[in-house]
Design an enzyme around this catalytic site. Structure first.
Site, mmCIF file in Angstrom:
data_model
loop_
_atom_site.group_PDB
_atom_site.id
_atom_site.type_symbol
_atom_site.label_atom_id
_atom_site.label_comp_id
_atom_site.label_asym_id
_atom_site.label_seq_id
_atom_site.Cartn_x
_atom_site.Cartn_y
_atom_site.Cartn_z
ATOM 1 N N ASN A 11 -38.037 -21.480 47.872
ATOM 2 C CA ASN A 11 -39.230 -22.122 47.535
ATOM 3 C C ASN A 11 -39.454 -23.431 47.852
ATOM 4 O OD1 ASN A 11 -41.906 -22.428 46.007
ATOM 5 N ND2 ASN A 11 -41.652 -21.383 45.022
ATOM 6 N N LYS A 13 -42.064 -25.324 47.343
ATOM 7 C CA LYS A 13 -42.575 -25.968 45.705
ATOM 8 C C LYS A 13 -43.887 -26.996 46.333
ATOM 9 C CE LYS A 13 -39.210 -24.573 41.964
ATOM 10 N NZ LYS A 13 -39.003 -24.703 40.873
ATOM 11 N N HIS A 95 -45.292 -16.457 39.190
ATOM 12 C CA HIS A 95 -43.997 -18.435 38.779
ATOM 13 C C HIS A 95 -43.519 -17.920 37.677
ATOM 14 C CE1 HIS A 95 -41.116 -20.813 40.246
ATOM 15 N NE2 HIS A 95 -40.725 -20.403 41.206
ATOM 16 N N GLU A 143 -36.366 -14.787 37.075
ATOM 17 C CA GLU A 143 -35.949 -16.618 36.994
ATOM 18 C C GLU A 143 -36.386 -16.372 36.195
ATOM 19 O OE1 GLU A 143 -37.850 -18.879 40.173
ATOM 20 O OE2 GLU A 143 -36.753 -18.330 41.770
ATOM 21 N N ILE A 148 -34.376 -23.034 35.701
ATOM 22 C CA ILE A 148 -35.413 -23.581 37.513
ATOM 23 C C ILE A 148 -34.539 -24.808 37.577
ATOM 24 C CG2 ILE A 148 -36.957 -24.347 38.339
ATOM 25 C CD1 ILE A 148 -38.316 -21.268 37.120
ATOM 26 N N GLY A 183 -32.064 -22.893 39.289
ATOM 27 C CA GLY A 183 -30.091 -22.942 39.359
ATOM 28 C C GLY A 183 -29.366 -22.823 40.747
ATOM 29 N N ALA A 204 -34.889 -23.374 45.175
ATOM 30 C CA ALA A 204 -35.733 -24.388 45.756
ATOM 31 C C ALA A 204 -34.752 -25.592 45.577
ATOM 32 C CB ALA A 204 -36.652 -24.427 44.855
ATOM 33 N N SER A 205 -34.967 -26.334 44.396
ATOM 34 C CA SER A 205 -33.857 -27.560 44.022
ATOM 35 C C SER A 205 -32.437 -27.928 45.245
ATOM 36 C CB SER A 205 -33.987 -28.095 43.516
ATOM 37 O OG SER A 205 -33.259 -27.280 41.963
HETATM 38 O O1 G3P Z 1 -38.534 -19.883 43.222
HETATM 39 C C1 G3P Z 1 -37.152 -20.151 42.919
HETATM 40 C C2 G3P Z 1 -36.908 -21.837 41.604
HETATM 41 O O2 G3P Z 1 -38.110 -21.590 41.073
HETATM 42 C C3 G3P Z 1 -35.838 -22.210 41.473
HETATM 43 O O3 G3P Z 1 -35.728 -22.965 41.848
HETATM 44 O O4 G3P Z 1 -35.099 -25.778 41.591
HETATM 45 O O5 G3P Z 1 -33.654 -23.670 40.002
HETATM 46 O O6 G3P Z 1 -33.298 -22.979 43.000
HETATM 47 P P1 G3P Z 1 -34.147 -23.530 41.382
#
Ligand code: G3P
Length: 225
Positions: A11, A13, A95, A143, A148, A183, A204-205
């Site tokens: 994602n 984002k 989301h 999630e 997150i 995470g 994502a991150s």
């Molecule tokens: O959609 C996946 C995202 O919400 C997860 O975020 O940065 O914790 O990988 P992150």
């Protein structure tokens, strides 16, 4: 409609790191990894980059959100028919950063399926997983919002939420696959999630903020092999 048995969904984002042409650079890196590993890497770019990314990669592309609004006379919304015309194979919906009501979730799952598009519905907790799985989306992604972007994987911080979500989905749907996200930053986070019964992950991150997109995608992909 192709279903992906063990998807690694990235994602993007609205991180500035993937703004403009950088979404295309990112897609090229992910495509390179996919050629090396037999993993279903799926990219979810901002809507503004969806067509461009879809045009330069063989990887499946999904939207980060869709609206249950009219196709035709509606303004400023993202409708399923248009993302399909841009090459998307489906959409993330609900989301935790873009919540919608349960009736709209139910209607969108039906509308996406009618267009041969996959539905990836996010849930914040097992209660929501229970409610949403009764709509039989293609995927439910558990999630926990509080994890997150924190770099502490749900599969380590709260492993039981994954196993309980898998159980809840099995009780309500014979077809829905379970993903987990929040995470995830390294291979062991992915391995743990798969061991707990998840079919795939959302991330994502952990990738976008890494020093090498290619190497981080490769590291997480290697957990699926
Ligand atoms: O959609 C996946 C995202 O919400 C997860 O975020 O940065 O914790 O990988 P992150």
């Amino acid at each position: 409609m192709k279903l992906f048995s063990r998807p690694l969904i990235i994602n993007l984002k609205n991180y500035l790191e993937i703004g403009g042409n950088d979404s295309i650079k990112f897609a090229r890196k992910a495509t390179g990894v996919q050629k090396k590993y037999d993993v279903d890497i799926i990219i979810s770019p901002p809507i503004s980059s969806l067509l461009a990314v879809s045009n330069i990669t063989q990887l499946p592309v999904v939207s980060q959100h869709v609206d249950d609004e009219y196709v035709g006379p509606s303004t400023g919304f993202t409708v399923p028919e248009i993302i399909k015309s841009c090459g998307a194979v489906g959409s993330i919906i609900n989301h935790s950063e873009h919540k919608i009501d349960l009736l709209t979730v139910k209607n969108l799952i039906k509308r996406l399926r009618g267009l041969n598009l996959i539905s990836i519905v996010c849930a914040a907790d097992v209660g929501e997983v229970n409610k949403i799985s009764s709509f039989s989306p293609d995927y439910i992604a558990i999630e926990p919002p509080e994890l997150i972007g924190k770099g502490i994987a749900v599969s380590k911080a709260n492993p039981s939420i994954i196993s309980m979500s898998v159980k809840a989905v099995r009780n309500n749907s014979t077809t829905t696959r379970v993903l987990c996200g929040a995470g995830i930053v390294n291979k062991s986070d992915v391995t743990k999630a798969l061991e707990l019964g998840a079919d795939g992950i959302l991330v994502a991150s952990g990738i976008i903020k890494s020093s090498s997109w290619y190497h981080k995608i490769e590291e997480l992909s290697s957990a699926f092999v």
